[in-house]
Design an enzyme around this catalytic site. Sequence first.
Site, mmCIF file in Angstrom:
data_model
loop_
_atom_site.group_PDB
_atom_site.id
_atom_site.type_symbol
_atom_site.label_atom_id
_atom_site.label_comp_id
_atom_site.label_asym_id
_atom_site.label_seq_id
_atom_site.Cartn_x
_atom_site.Cartn_y
_atom_site.Cartn_z
ATOM 1 N N ASP A 251 -20.722 -7.343 -4.593
ATOM 2 C CA ASP A 251 -19.701 -7.308 -5.639
ATOM 3 C C ASP A 251 -20.403 -7.077 -6.969
ATOM 4 O O ASP A 251 -21.201 -7.918 -7.410
ATOM 5 C CB ASP A 251 -18.935 -8.635 -5.655
ATOM 6 C CG ASP A 251 -17.770 -8.646 -6.633
ATOM 7 O OD1 ASP A 251 -17.732 -7.754 -7.520
ATOM 8 O OD2 ASP A 251 -16.916 -9.538 -6.529
ATOM 9 N N LYS A 265 -20.544 6.065 -11.526
ATOM 10 C CA LYS A 265 -19.841 7.352 -11.604
ATOM 11 C C LYS A 265 -18.354 7.141 -11.364
ATOM 12 O O LYS A 265 -17.934 6.735 -10.292
ATOM 13 C CB LYS A 265 -20.416 8.322 -10.568
ATOM 14 C CG LYS A 265 -19.749 9.694 -10.544
ATOM 15 C CD LYS A 265 -20.380 10.601 -9.513
ATOM 16 C CE LYS A 265 -20.282 10.057 -8.131
ATOM 17 N NZ LYS A 265 -18.883 9.923 -7.646
ATOM 18 N N HIS A 269 -13.739 3.388 -15.746
ATOM 19 C CA HIS A 269 -12.389 3.654 -16.257
ATOM 20 C C HIS A 269 -11.310 2.925 -15.457
ATOM 21 O O HIS A 269 -10.158 2.869 -15.872
ATOM 22 C CB HIS A 269 -12.108 5.159 -16.335
ATOM 23 C CG HIS A 269 -12.012 5.862 -15.016
ATOM 24 N ND1 HIS A 269 -11.704 7.193 -14.920
ATOM 25 C CD2 HIS A 269 -12.197 5.439 -13.750
ATOM 26 C CE1 HIS A 269 -11.685 7.556 -13.658
ATOM 27 N NE2 HIS A 269 -11.986 6.514 -12.937
#
Length: 364
Positions: A251, A265, A269
């Site tokens: 995690d 990558k 967002h």
Amino acid sequence: MSAQLPSIIVPTDAELLQAQADLWRHSLYYLESMALKCAVELGIPTAIYRLGGTASLAGLITALSLPAEKLQCLGRLMRLLASSGVFAMADSTETIYCLTPLSYLLVDGISADGHINHAPFLLTVTSTHYLDLAMGLADWFKKEAKTPPFDHVHGASLFEESMEGLDPEFHKMAIQGLHVHDNFAVDIGLREFRDIFLGINSLTDCCYHGDGSTAKLIAKAFPHIKVTVLDLPKEIQKIPADGVVNYVGGDMFKSIPRAQVVVLKMVLHHWSDEDSVKILANCRKAIPSRQEGGKVIIGDIVLDPASGPIMYETQLLMDVCMMLMKGGRQRDLNDWRDIFTKAGFSDYKLLKKFGARGVLEVYP
């Protein structure tokens, strides 16, 4: 004496007529998305590809086994999509449609290296699961909802087990769409940004419901780099061991396997600033000093009006999309700098724009 408010400037007749046309266009934009969805569900991009790259309306009717009486309606659909750049029209006495780079992304069955069929992404974001979010957005704003609109409307979280239990078929498609979104153009990136991997001896790729594709490509391009993938244990179990990449279940909010470089990558967002700072702080703990080559490589959207009106609109649409889906956000350079500073990093550099995205190096 109160400040005098600026007077309202009444639009001219010409401006009002143009405004009405603009209002029609904005109000009906969804029909472009639905027309594109229809074209993919019918298999039009793939049919044109298999017909050699060009097709007449009659040829499409035959290839797709559509009723002949739908020819005129199909022509109207294709005319709209051609006007928006999904298809192109060839110079000919007969109306002939061709693929564009956009519709090429929607062709199924191309075996060329690097080609990824983007249909799962399109069909996910034009599904009723997503449209319901947009339809109820005003209601969400009026309520003190702590969860993103997707959770608020569906009572389940996108990409998570709760959604899989609610609608397994949609969950499967959404994960496929996520992989398309994340994995496309990695091969292009490795060519354009080859220099940033020079001198690296170990790398951890932090994934979010990934499939290991990026790590495999990095390991293939740079065999000397020890590549590790970190993802949730249940996701790691789905990836076959290949003897090349080291797969670790864990995690990223708790800890990240140590490496000279950590890659994020299209990950941050999905998360709020607060959560992103937690992830970045763990990245900083996992890497050595800048003098020893320690850095974090981030590939993500960088909001920038200078990208041009179309690219910037794309970035802003993706920002609202993330707000609806996961409660995350897209960021401009100032936003990125703020979360880097809060996570304890000393410096960063935007290396290059990469389509709608950017590639950043962040240093401890």
